[in-house]
Design a protein around this motif. Structure first.
Motif: not given
Ligand SMILES: Nc1ncnc2c1ncn2[C@@H]1O[C@H](COP(=O)(O)OP(=O)(O)OP(=O)(O)O)[C@@H](O)[C@H]1O
Length: 259
Positions: A41, A189-190, A193, A196, A203, A215-217
């Motif tokens: 991501t 977001v969850n 994830l 993914q 992403y 949190h996500m990248s």
């Protein structure tokens, strides 16, 4: 092995009127170069007008680059058919309330890309639609719903399902969370994830909220006036930002940031 996505010296400028009969070039971004690998991501951050949307819209094929190249698994994006592009890259637009056709049911919205881009028959399409609804956490009952019958988070789930229905390698998401309040943002977001983890999708996220980005990248790229001013792993950028603009972005979204 070639990178999943390789962007080389990409530039975009727009012609703008500068007088009664004259125009001038307004650079939206560039030159920009980066790569992204499967399952990664990349977050693109920067202040308003720094070129984030124009960049992802160019990669998605919505805008034509002024110069530079985009490669998918080593192949120039331009050499791919529109079908191959859709199977590689799908975009989720900012506001699902306006990007979902209000006259189509969820079933029809999800069927359209399958009909256009695959050879699946009606039964196979129906199975894929139900499987994808399940992937985004919606029951098959929603197939008959129109967008105006959905909550804002459900609209996001349908927009994600529409992007995922072709199992693309990369999802481009342009500030998709801004219309949701914070708890719903984390729900989406969850969900992303989790998708993914299951599908290995990559992403590219345009985002303002550094807390969510953290949190996500895996990587962060900071744009300022169309140029990359900082790029690196999320951990490095968040722990040791080098540029004032990056520090400012972190400061405005992380009250505990002390640097
Ligand atoms: N269609 C267009 N015609 C002319 N100029 C444009 C067009 N689209 C974008 N621009 C210009 O390109 C620059 C970058 O715009 P862009 O929308 O990519 O910024 P952004 O970082 O996504 O901003 P925001 O966070 O506010 O969405 C801006 O100066 C903008 O005015």
């Amino acid at each position: 092995m070639p990178s999943l996505l390789k962007v080389t010296n990409l530039c975009k400028s727009f012609k703008q009127p500068s007088g009664l009969f004259t125009t001038r070039e307004k650079v939206a971004y560039g030159p920009v170069s980066f790569t992204i690998e499967a399952g990664q991501t990349l977050a693109i951050v920067g202040e308003s007008g720094s070129g984030k949307s124009a960049l992802v819209r160019t990669i998605a094929g919505v805008l034509k680059a002024t110069s530079g190249e985009i490669f998918i698994k080593g192949q120039p994006l331009e050499s791919l058919s529109s079908q191959q592009r859709c199977l590689s890259l799908r975009m989720i637009f900012q506001d699902p309330s306006s990007s979902l056709n209000p006259k189509m049911t969820v079933g029809k919205i999800l069927n359209a890309p399958l009909e256009l881009n695959t050879n699946k028959n009606a039964k196979e399409r129906s199975q894929k639609i139900i499987e994808t609804l399940k992937l985004v956490g919606l029951l098959p009952d929603y197939l008959a719903f129109f967008p105006n019958m959905l909550s804002s988070v459900q609209k996001h789930q349908v927009a994600i399902a529409r992007a995922m229905i072709l199992d693309p390698d990369i999802i481009l998401a342009d500030e998709i969370l801004t219309t949701l309040d914070i708890s719903l943002r984390f729900k989406i977001v969850n969900l992303l994830l989790n998708i993914q983890k299951i599908k290995g999708t990559s992403y590219i996220f345009v985002a303002h909220n550094m807390h969510l980005v953290k949190h996500m990248s895996d990587q962060i790229m900071v744009l300022h006036q169309g140029k990359i001013i900082e790029k690196g792993s999320t951990e490095t950028i968040c722990e040791d930002p080098q540029q004032e603009q990056t520090k400012y972005l972190l400061l405005t979204h992380q009250p505990d940031y002390r640097k």
